[in-house]
Write a protein that holds these residues in place. Sequence first.
Motif, PDB file in Angstrom:
ATOM      1  N   HIS A 170       0.866  -1.196   0.000  1.00 27.36           N
ATOM      2  CA  HIS A 170       0.000   0.000   0.000  1.00 27.36           C
ATOM      3  C   HIS A 170       0.895   1.235   0.000  1.00 27.36           C
ATOM      4  CE1 HIS A 170      -3.598  -2.342   1.639  1.00 27.36           C
ATOM      5  NE2 HIS A 170      -2.598  -3.167   1.893  1.00 27.36           N
ATOM      6  N   GLN A 202       0.323   3.935   2.660  1.00 25.31           N
ATOM      7  CA  GLN A 202       0.584   3.659   4.081  1.00 25.31           C
ATOM      8  C   GLN A 202       2.054   3.816   4.448  1.00 25.31           C
ATOM      9  OE1 GLN A 202      -1.101  -0.212   4.997  1.00 25.31           O
ATOM     10  NE2 GLN A 202      -3.117   0.344   4.199  1.00 25.31           N
ATOM     11  N   LEU A 257      -5.109  -6.278  13.371  1.00 26.79           N
ATOM     12  CA  LEU A 257      -5.627  -5.717  12.120  1.00 26.79           C
ATOM     13  C   LEU A 257      -6.750  -4.682  12.261  1.00 26.79           C
ATOM     14  CD1 LEU A 257      -5.741  -5.592   9.024  1.00 26.79           C
ATOM     15  CD2 LEU A 257      -7.316  -7.523   9.102  1.00 26.79           C
ATOM     16  N   TRP A 286      -5.879  -1.536  14.127  1.00 24.35           N
ATOM     17  CA  TRP A 286      -4.818  -0.860  13.357  1.00 24.35           C
ATOM     18  C   TRP A 286      -5.428  -0.099  12.166  1.00 24.35           C
ATOM     19  CZ3 TRP A 286      -3.040  -1.831   8.306  1.00 24.35           C
ATOM     20  CH2 TRP A 286      -1.797  -1.293   7.965  1.00 24.35           C
ATOM     21  N   LEU A 287      -6.394  -0.743  11.492  1.00 21.68           N
ATOM     22  CA  LEU A 287      -7.061  -0.064  10.368  1.00 21.68           C
ATOM     23  C   LEU A 287      -7.774   1.203  10.857  1.00 21.68           C
ATOM     24  CD1 LEU A 287      -8.680  -3.025   8.345  1.00 21.68           C
ATOM     25  CD2 LEU A 287      -6.810  -1.533   7.579  1.00 21.68           C
ATOM     26  N   THR A 322      -4.704   3.508   9.894  1.00 20.56           N
ATOM     27  CA  THR A 322      -4.744   3.404   8.430  1.00 20.56           C
ATOM     28  C   THR A 322      -5.793   4.315   7.807  1.00 20.56           C
ATOM     29  OG1 THR A 322      -4.196   1.110   8.800  1.00 20.56           O
ATOM     30  CG2 THR A 322      -4.774   1.718   6.569  1.00 20.56           C
ATOM     31  N   ARG A 348     -11.194  -3.425  -1.178  1.00 19.18           N
ATOM     32  CA  ARG A 348     -10.239  -3.540  -0.055  1.00 19.18           C
ATOM     33  C   ARG A 348     -10.297  -4.929   0.567  1.00 19.18           C
ATOM     34  NH1 ARG A 348      -8.258   0.903   2.858  1.00 19.18           N
ATOM     35  NH2 ARG A 348      -6.458  -0.027   3.847  1.00 19.18           N
ATOM     36  N   PHE A 349     -11.463  -5.309   1.073  1.00 16.38           N
ATOM     37  CA  PHE A 349     -11.749  -6.679   1.522  1.00 16.38           C
ATOM     38  C   PHE A 349     -13.248  -6.765   1.779  1.00 16.38           C
ATOM     39  CE2 PHE A 349     -10.786  -6.595   6.464  1.00 16.38           C
ATOM     40  CZ  PHE A 349     -11.268  -5.305   6.575  1.00 16.38           C
ATOM     41  N   HIS A 365      -7.756  -8.585   0.108  1.00 22.80           N
ATOM     42  CA  HIS A 365      -7.236  -9.297   1.277  1.00 22.80           C
ATOM     43  C   HIS A 365      -8.137 -10.483   1.589  1.00 22.80           C
ATOM     44  CE1 HIS A 365      -5.725  -5.121   1.773  1.00 22.80           C
ATOM     45  NE2 HIS A 365      -4.657  -5.699   2.290  1.00 22.80           N
ATOM     46  N   GLU A 413      -6.823 -12.955   6.956  1.00 25.54           N
ATOM     47  CA  GLU A 413      -5.581 -12.496   7.583  1.00 25.54           C
ATOM     48  C   GLU A 413      -5.615 -12.676   9.095  1.00 25.54           C
ATOM     49  OE1 GLU A 413      -5.018  -8.355   6.754  1.00 25.54           O
ATOM     50  OE2 GLU A 413      -3.072  -8.231   7.755  1.00 25.54           O
ATOM     51  N   HIS A 434      -2.389 -12.450   2.239  1.00 21.98           N
ATOM     52  CA  HIS A 434      -2.341 -13.155   3.536  1.00 21.98           C
ATOM     53  C   HIS A 434      -2.762 -14.626   3.480  1.00 21.98           C
ATOM     54  CE1 HIS A 434      -1.183  -9.314   4.938  1.00 21.98           C
ATOM     55  NE2 HIS A 434      -2.345  -8.765   4.604  1.00 21.98           N
ATOM     56  N   SER A 493       4.554  -8.310   7.765  1.00 21.35           N
ATOM     57  CA  SER A 493       3.252  -7.780   8.174  1.00 21.35           C
ATOM     58  C   SER A 493       2.546  -8.744   9.115  1.00 21.35           C
ATOM     59  CB  SER A 493       2.399  -7.533   6.926  1.00 21.35           C
ATOM     60  OG  SER A 493       1.048  -7.357   7.265  1.00 21.35           O
ATOM     61  N   LEU A 546       1.516  -7.514  12.861  1.00 16.86           N
ATOM     62  CA  LEU A 546       0.131  -7.419  13.349  1.00 16.86           C
ATOM     63  C   LEU A 546      -0.281  -8.645  14.160  1.00 16.86           C
ATOM     64  CD1 LEU A 546      -1.780  -5.899  10.262  1.00 16.86           C
ATOM     65  CD2 LEU A 546      -1.072  -4.704  12.327  1.00 16.86           C
ATOM     66  N   ASP A 551       3.611  -5.801   2.057  1.00 17.02           N
ATOM     67  CA  ASP A 551       2.425  -5.252   2.707  1.00 17.02           C
ATOM     68  C   ASP A 551       2.734  -4.036   3.575  1.00 17.02           C
ATOM     69  OD1 ASP A 551      -0.322  -5.057   3.253  1.00 17.02           O
ATOM     70  OD2 ASP A 551      -0.143  -6.280   5.060  1.00 17.02           O
ATOM     71  N   ALA A 581       1.673  -2.283   7.060  1.00 21.18           N
ATOM     72  CA  ALA A 581       1.741  -3.227   8.171  1.00 21.18           C
ATOM     73  C   ALA A 581       3.066  -3.973   8.139  1.00 21.18           C
ATOM     74  CB  ALA A 581       0.568  -4.206   8.119  1.00 21.18           C
TER      75      ALA A 581
HETATM   76  N1  GUN Z   1      -7.208  -5.732   5.372  1.00 18.27           N
HETATM   77  C1  GUN Z   1      -7.975  -4.745   4.869  1.00 18.27           C
HETATM   78  N2  GUN Z   1      -7.262  -3.632   4.653  1.00 18.27           N
HETATM   79  C2  GUN Z   1      -6.008  -3.904   5.018  1.00 18.27           C
HETATM   80  C3  GUN Z   1      -4.791  -3.150   5.026  1.00 18.27           C
HETATM   81  O1  GUN Z   1      -4.740  -1.981   4.647  1.00 18.27           O
HETATM   82  N3  GUN Z   1      -3.680  -3.786   5.489  1.00 18.27           N
HETATM   83  C4  GUN Z   1      -3.711  -5.073   5.906  1.00 18.27           C
HETATM   84  N4  GUN Z   1      -2.588  -5.639   6.334  1.00 18.27           N
HETATM   85  N5  GUN Z   1      -4.833  -5.806   5.915  1.00 18.27           N
HETATM   86  C5  GUN Z   1      -5.964  -5.229   5.470  1.00 18.27           C
END
Ligand code: GUN
Length: 437
Positions: A82, A85, A96, A99-100, A104, A206-207, A234, A237, A273, A298, A302, A324, A327
Amino acid sequence: NSTTDTLIRAELISFARDPGIGDTPEPGSLEHYGDGLLWLKGQHIHAVGHFNELLPSLPENSDVLDYRDKLIMPGFIDTHVHYVQLDIMASYGRQLLDWLNDYTFPEECRFANHEHAEALSNAFLDEMLRAGTTTSQVFGSSHQGSVDAFFTACQKRRLRMLAGKVLMDRNAPEALMDGTTGIAASERLIEDWHGKQRLGYSVTPRFAPTSTKTQMDAAGALLRNDPSLWLQTHLAENSGELDWVAELFPGSRDYLSVYEEAGLVGSRSTFAHGIHLDNGMRKRLAERGANIAFCPSSNLFLGSGLFDREAANETGMAFTYASDIGAGTDLSGFDTLKSAYQVGQLRGQPLTAWQGFYGLTKGNAKALSLDSHIGQLAPTLEADFVVIDTQATSLLKRRINHCKTLGERLFALMMLADDRAIYETWAGGICQHHRDN
Ligand code: GUN
Ligand code: ZN
């Protein structure tokens, strides 16, 4: 000038194919020239071989760059990173989802500002090239301008790069959600950038937790319309993430099926992941030819878990190596391999240097369907490579000079080298980074 000859005399190392998981590379996989010649014509590789064998065919009076004390490998590839980031790397103490939310998302809000996006694009590319990485698959922010800024910076440097705008229409700060406009913004970026020079577009939900089913279905439709597009997201993870996905998609059999139902799983798809998968999911990924981006630094940072390379190999699931960032804790491919080795040790699956460096170059290129362009030192491929100084620090010098075999030297590099060992990084036939000292 596209016909300029550049001749570089150095030790050359490259992989024609997967060296296998044994202690020595399978016959025919490793290409090693102790006293080699790398012959470029313009932006491409023209010939690779033993210096003495190629000498008679060189153009008369040609200048040969003497890098005999250096080691050249194909440029490193990072399949999941990213750029937005970069400035939140090393933010303390969260897993995770916290942290987001804590670091993030607030950081990504800054990319509404185009000057900021331009500055970070250039800073990121400088850092990548300093670390020897010539190609990455990159997440922007949800602002389309973040990807315009990134591709513009890549275009100026003639780099081969994949990137996409994040799609996110729920469960995120208001300022980052793209609602119904995200797909049109992606289409505009595809129109402007996909296939231009060496640039390619990755559709980037994103996910699953931050996209509605509607948005993921529309992302799938983009891929069906144009099979030359890539897909990055993603998958599996973190355990909190798994619970959330199960809650949000009660009708889906498992996390992967959420993406399958939207048509997001194909041979150009990279899922970052993939730590918490079962063999059924691994086999489904293998059947579709998708790859998991293993992001060891990463995952350690995390506390996400330990990726299972052995299960990947047993089920035929392709995986790639990635930083990554943010992270991840380092942009250097050497560091990614060091972390991958450590994760492997904790699982009783040590990583050989052959596997590591194959993965970082040809393996990553192959999984991204870019191996006809990059990942190997071979005629017709693009001239993207790193010049490694194995004597870069006093410690490295001591250790390398103590090694008896190439395997030992590569392993010592994987564990001890960092961006100080990247003497130069070349992309598109020109030197794009030269170490300061
Ligand atoms: N899962 C969704 N967004 C992210 C991200 O920005 N980084 C990581 N490591 N996992 C995510
Ligand atoms: Zn990521």
